[in-house]
Scaffold this active site. Structure first.
Site, PDB file in Angstrom:
ATOM      1  N   TYR A 157      99.260  59.984  -3.723  1.00  0.00           N
ATOM      2  CA  TYR A 157      98.610  61.264  -4.683  1.00  0.00           C
ATOM      3  C   TYR A 157      98.792  61.515  -3.421  1.00  0.00           C
ATOM      4  O   TYR A 157      97.774  60.808  -2.396  1.00  0.00           O
ATOM      5  CB  TYR A 157      97.078  61.061  -4.886  1.00  0.00           C
ATOM      6  CG  TYR A 157      96.934  62.464  -5.043  1.00  0.00           C
ATOM      7  CD1 TYR A 157      97.904  63.459  -6.058  1.00  0.00           C
ATOM      8  CD2 TYR A 157      95.680  63.242  -4.804  1.00  0.00           C
ATOM      9  CE1 TYR A 157      97.296  65.053  -6.385  1.00  0.00           C
ATOM     10  CE2 TYR A 157      95.687  64.291  -4.642  1.00  0.00           C
ATOM     11  CZ  TYR A 157      96.023  64.793  -5.598  1.00  0.00           C
ATOM     12  OH  TYR A 157      95.593  66.520  -5.570  1.00  0.00           O
ATOM     13  N   LYS A 206      88.990  65.035   3.855  1.00  0.00           N
ATOM     14  CA  LYS A 206      88.002  64.979   4.215  1.00  0.00           C
ATOM     15  C   LYS A 206      87.856  64.724   5.025  1.00  0.00           C
ATOM     16  O   LYS A 206      86.961  65.611   5.063  1.00  0.00           O
ATOM     17  CB  LYS A 206      89.092  63.608   2.705  1.00  0.00           C
ATOM     18  CG  LYS A 206      89.482  64.103   1.338  1.00  0.00           C
ATOM     19  CD  LYS A 206      89.441  63.411   0.447  1.00  0.00           C
ATOM     20  CE  LYS A 206      90.615  63.855  -0.629  1.00  0.00           C
ATOM     21  NZ  LYS A 206      91.264  63.207  -1.730  1.00  0.00           N
ATOM     22  N   ASP A 228     100.068  59.106   4.546  1.00  0.00           N
ATOM     23  CA  ASP A 228      98.476  59.904   4.238  1.00  0.00           C
ATOM     24  C   ASP A 228      97.205  59.330   4.449  1.00  0.00           C
ATOM     25  O   ASP A 228      96.894  58.254   3.477  1.00  0.00           O
ATOM     26  CB  ASP A 228      98.622  59.846   2.630  1.00  0.00           C
ATOM     27  CG  ASP A 228      98.341  61.361   1.807  1.00  0.00           C
ATOM     28  OD1 ASP A 228      96.883  61.961   3.260  1.00  0.00           O
ATOM     29  OD2 ASP A 228      97.887  61.961   1.280  1.00  0.00           O
TER      30      ASP A 228
END
Ligand SMILES: *Cc1c(COP(=O)(O)O)cnc(C)c1O
Length: 416
Positions: free
Chosen positions: A145, A268, A240
């Site tokens: 993702y 995040k 990522d």
């Protein structure tokens, strides 16, 4: 018994306003059933819903809250930044300091651009990779993702898998066709795509530790193999690290596994719980970005001083000591869960309990998990005051505020 009356009233109002009653799909609890709580506040390892039920929280806002909720240093940094006037549409010292901190811990990031979400960061990094190579195709992994940009919503893991939809409606076939999908931990599947599309692949984008199919660690040599294959093909390697960055080691997965990507995507943790993203890497790649170069990418609120202050305060708290403490606590949790016979996978302070004979090596194996058993477990834990991420395919996020007492209470709850 948990109380639900007040949550129900808010859910009712939310259902009139938001698609599915939520502003991000996994929050709707479609994978586990039951009614999602409406959360009012958080402190340390706990959250409280509007009915004043207290939960031990392993959602951690899906990754950012490595220090737990409302850490005093983060709250203070945010308060100071808010009182200084908020947003200026200009460069401020905080973003310079946060970027320096990031670069000092992640040396592959020579230059960086802050954006407002991981989605934006991934989308922009692909644009840079395509500009740098003059190629259009991108290889991603099944179950990986990278946010919800059109070209990255192909076989995209947790949120999408949870809803059992193959990709997304509304993505043009011509865009999806630019994305090739390989199997995680399977270098042959990557080599085959390179062979089939010689000199056409701009980049391989990978979660160095897959964390959106549940936690799936890279097999020994997998990341180094990707480095080798991309170099041979003249393609870029994009890590990522939106979840793994400053989570699995002080310098992220690239430090832990000793593989240096060309570009890195962050989010995040670097926002301390506020909306953020960043992409960075080799200077000559980032210098392709406007106004230094021809790749256009902009953001009204990018590098927002309050966000930058929360991120800086968070990174400054993340000493070696904190990482060792996190490791010790999650060891204790994993061991406790395993004593109960569970299959677990863990990297750093990320953990998944898989309802399957053994921990999976890729998304296909992860999907063989018994998601009904997970849903029952989830509800039982919630009734016992432990809030888990509401899908088999999400990681549990431990924070530095989860002490031994909280860990032991979680183990007891799991033992039923
Ligand atoms: C959360 C996540 C993203 C997307 O970040 P948003 O801020 O939600 O857009 C990208 N990649 C990974 C690995 C993520 O876990």
């Amino acid at each position: 018994m948990i109380k639900t009356g007040v949550s129900a009233a808010w859910r009712e109002r939310a259902a009139q306003l938001f698609p599915g009653g939520v502003n991000s799909p996994v929050r709707a609890y479609r994978a586990v059933g039951g009614e999602p709580p409406i959360i009012a506040r958080g402190h340390g390892p706990f959250v409280w819903d509007v009915d004043d039920n207290r939960y031990i929280d392993f959602v951690g806002a899906f990754g950012p809250l490595i220090l737990g909720h409302a850490h005093p240093a983060v709250v203070e940094a945010m308060r100071t930044a808010v009182e200084a006037g908020g947003s200026f549409g200009a460069t401020s010292p905080t973003e310079v300091r946060l970027a320096e901190l990031i670069r000092s811990r992640m040396p592959s990031i020579e230059r960086v651009r802050f954006v407002n979400s991981g989605t934006e960061a991934a989308m922009s990094a692909l644009r840079v990779a395509r500009a740098a190579t003059g190629r259009d195709l991108v290889i991603k992994f099944d179950g990986g993702y990278h946010g919800h940009a059109d070209s990255l919503l192909v076989d995209a893991g947790s949120g999408v898998a949870t809803l059992s939809i193959p990709g997304s409606a509304g993505v043009p076939a011509s865009v999806a066709a630019q994305t090739l999908v390989a199997n995680y931990n399977d270098l042959d599947s990557v080599a085959a795509l390179f062979d089939a599309h010689p000199r056409e692949v701009a980049a391989v984008i990978v979660e160095p530790v897959a964390a959106n199919m549940g936690v799936v660690p890279p097999a020994p040599g997998f990341l180094a193999g990707l480095r080798r294959l991309t170099e041979l093909a003249g393609s870029l390697l994009i890590f990522d690290e939106v979840i793994t960055g400053f989570r699995v080691a002080p310098g992220g997965a690239q430090e832990l596994f000793g593989v240096r990507p060309d570009l890195t995507i962050l989010g995040k943790i670097i926002g301390g719980g506020l909306p953020v993203g960043a992409y960075g890497g080799r200077a000559e790649l980032l210098d392709l970005v406007a106004p230094a170069g021809p790749v256009y990418q902009a953001g009204t609120l990018s590098g927002h001083p309050v966000v930058m202050a929360a991120g800086e305060a968070t990174l400054l708290q993340l000493t070696d000591d904190v990482y060792s403490r996190l490791e010790a606590r999650i060891d204790r949790l994993e061991e406790g869960l395993r004593r109960g016979g569970a299959s677990t996978a863990r990297v750093g302070s990320l953990l998944t309990l898989f309802f399957r004979d053994s921990a999976p090596r890729n998304f296909r194996e992860a999907k063989e998990s018994d998601t009904n058993a997970f849903a029952k477990f989830f509800q039982r834990m919630r009734d016992a005051g432990v809030l888990l991420p509401p899908s088999q395919f999400e990681a549990w996020f431990l924070s530095a505020a989860h002490d031994d007492a909280v860990i032991d209470a979680t183990i007891d709850a799991a033992a039923g």
